[in-house]
Scaffold this motif. Structure first.
Motif, PDB file in Angstrom:
ATOM      1  N   HIS A 153     -35.475  -7.300 -38.382  1.00  0.00           N
ATOM      2  CA  HIS A 153     -36.167  -6.262 -39.157  1.00  0.00           C
ATOM      3  C   HIS A 153     -35.146  -5.567 -40.052  1.00  0.00           C
ATOM      4  O   HIS A 153     -34.132  -5.074 -39.566  1.00  0.00           O
TER       5      HIS A 153
ATOM      6  N   ASP B 280     -44.651 -10.628 -33.308  1.00  0.00           N
ATOM      7  CA  ASP B 280     -44.263 -10.708 -34.729  1.00  0.00           C
ATOM      8  C   ASP B 280     -43.153 -11.732 -34.957  1.00  0.00           C
ATOM      9  O   ASP B 280     -42.742 -11.957 -36.100  1.00  0.00           O
ATOM     10  N   HIS B 281     -42.667 -12.355 -33.882  1.00  0.00           N
ATOM     11  CA  HIS B 281     -41.633 -13.384 -34.026  1.00  0.00           C
ATOM     12  C   HIS B 281     -42.113 -14.787 -33.653  1.00  0.00           C
ATOM     13  O   HIS B 281     -41.354 -15.743 -33.783  1.00  0.00           O
TER      14      HIS B 281
ATOM     15  N   ASP C  66     -34.595  -4.856 -27.829  1.00  0.00           N
ATOM     16  CA  ASP C  66     -35.854  -4.107 -28.050  1.00  0.00           C
ATOM     17  C   ASP C  66     -36.975  -4.572 -27.128  1.00  0.00           C
ATOM     18  O   ASP C  66     -38.063  -4.033 -27.144  1.00  0.00           O
TER      19      ASP C  66
ATOM     20  N   HIS D 143     -41.815 -11.178 -28.694  1.00  0.00           N
ATOM     21  CA  HIS D 143     -42.670 -10.222 -29.405  1.00  0.00           C
ATOM     22  C   HIS D 143     -43.483 -11.010 -30.426  1.00  0.00           C
ATOM     23  O   HIS D 143     -42.927 -11.833 -31.161  1.00  0.00           O
TER      24      HIS D 143
ATOM     25  N   ASP E  61     -33.968  -9.417 -32.665  1.00  0.00           N
ATOM     26  CA  ASP E  61     -34.055  -7.951 -32.750  1.00  0.00           C
ATOM     27  C   ASP E  61     -32.892  -7.272 -32.031  1.00  0.00           C
ATOM     28  O   ASP E  61     -32.959  -6.089 -31.720  1.00  0.00           O
TER      29      ASP E  61
ATOM     30  N   HIS F 252     -37.206 -14.094 -29.078  1.00  0.00           N
ATOM     31  CA  HIS F 252     -37.702 -13.209 -28.015  1.00  0.00           C
ATOM     32  C   HIS F 252     -39.221 -13.132 -28.075  1.00  0.00           C
ATOM     33  O   HIS F 252     -39.838 -13.570 -29.043  1.00  0.00           O
TER      34      HIS F 252
END
Ligand code: ZN
Length: 280
Positions: free
Chosen positions: A218, A80-81, A159, A78, A178, A76
């Motif tokens: 996470h 942080d991925h 998310d 975001h 997520d 996805h």
């Protein structure tokens, strides 16, 4: 018996939410977990890390596996991925980074310099990789690792919008991105009136696959990847929806959820969700 195996790398980092009410400082951190699925010689990486430092550690970890990295799948959009993508593609030029068309479009927006400058740099000063890359669009909804199928599962809004999981039928593995959390406050800051139901349906979709293992994006530092996190994520969403209805301010909603989930890490995520749900 399938010849595929998998392993995880988990890194702890600061939360992206600052200015949380006092009381839960010891829990104010979050992890990211990446998955390496591998066979005799080839490997597929699912998701990456956020910071330049963790990206370098990820490159080293993949290199040390001795496997030929063929594909990097991003679940996805975001940061942080996917922020490690450029470094990975430079180090492993034969690898192809892929995601669904919706995710690729969103990532192209996310890596625009003005968004990086306004959103990510203030939250992680000096830590964002200097070069970023977007994946290519995956044609169809599956790809292969040494002849075994890896299937993209569309989850809709969890998310964020247009999220996916990656399912490996031959070994009963779901890498949930997520869509499922492990002992971490869910990121509900992008929620609206329909998205909790959409997320609950996504959990049903994952559960219907009857996975042996569910990797969460996470979680804790030493995650068990148990399918039980599907049900725990469902319970959190239902509790959030009920708390949303029974409270009137952001601090009330925050404290109500903390009373139900006193030990989950990253309360900043909950605080962001509470402020978005009940702006003062
Ligand atoms: Zn995430």
């Amino acid at each position: 018996m399938s010849k595929l195996q998998w392993k995880l790398l988990t890194k702890k980092r600061e939360s992206s939410t600052k200015g949380v009410p006092p009381g839960k400082e010891a829990l104010a951190w979050v992890t990211n977990t990446v998955t390496l699925i591998y066979g005799q010689r080839d490997a597929v990486l699912v998701d990456t890390f956020l910071s330049a430092q963790h990206s370098q550690e990820l490159v080293n970890w993949v290199a040390e596996s001795g496997k030929n990295l063929t594909t990097i799948y991003i679940t996805h959009a975001h940061g942080d991925h996917f922020f490690s993508l450029k470094l990975l593609l430079d180090r492993f030029p034969n690898a192809k980074a892929i995601a669904t068309a919706s995710v690729v479009n969103a990532i192209r927006d996310q890596i625009k310099p003005e968004y990086i400058r306004s959103f990510w740099v203030p939250r992680f000063p000096g830590q964002i990789p200097s070069q970023l890359a977007a994946p290519e669009v995956l044609q169809g909804d599956s790809f292969y690792l040494e002849g075994e199928e890896l299937k993209v599962v569309e989850l809709g809004h969890t998310d964020t919008s247009h999220t996916t999981a990656l399912y490996v039928p031959s070994i009963g593995l779901v890498v949930a991105g997520d869509g499922v959390y492990n002992n971490t406050h869910l990121y509900l800051a992008e929620r609206d009136d329909t998205t909790i139901d959409e997320w609950l349906r996504a959990l049903d979709t994952i559960e219907a696959l009857r996975p042996n293992a569910v990797v969460t994006g996470h979680g804790v530092l030493d995650p068990d990847s148990s399918p039980r996190h599907i049900g725990e994520t469902r319970r959190y969403l239902r509790d959030f929806a009920a708390s949303l209805a029974s409270t009137s301010t952001a601090p009330e909603l925050y404290q109500k959820m903390l009373s139900l989930y006193p030990d989950r890490v990253n309360p900043g995520s909950l605080w962001a969700a509470a402020k978005a749900a009940k702006p003062s």
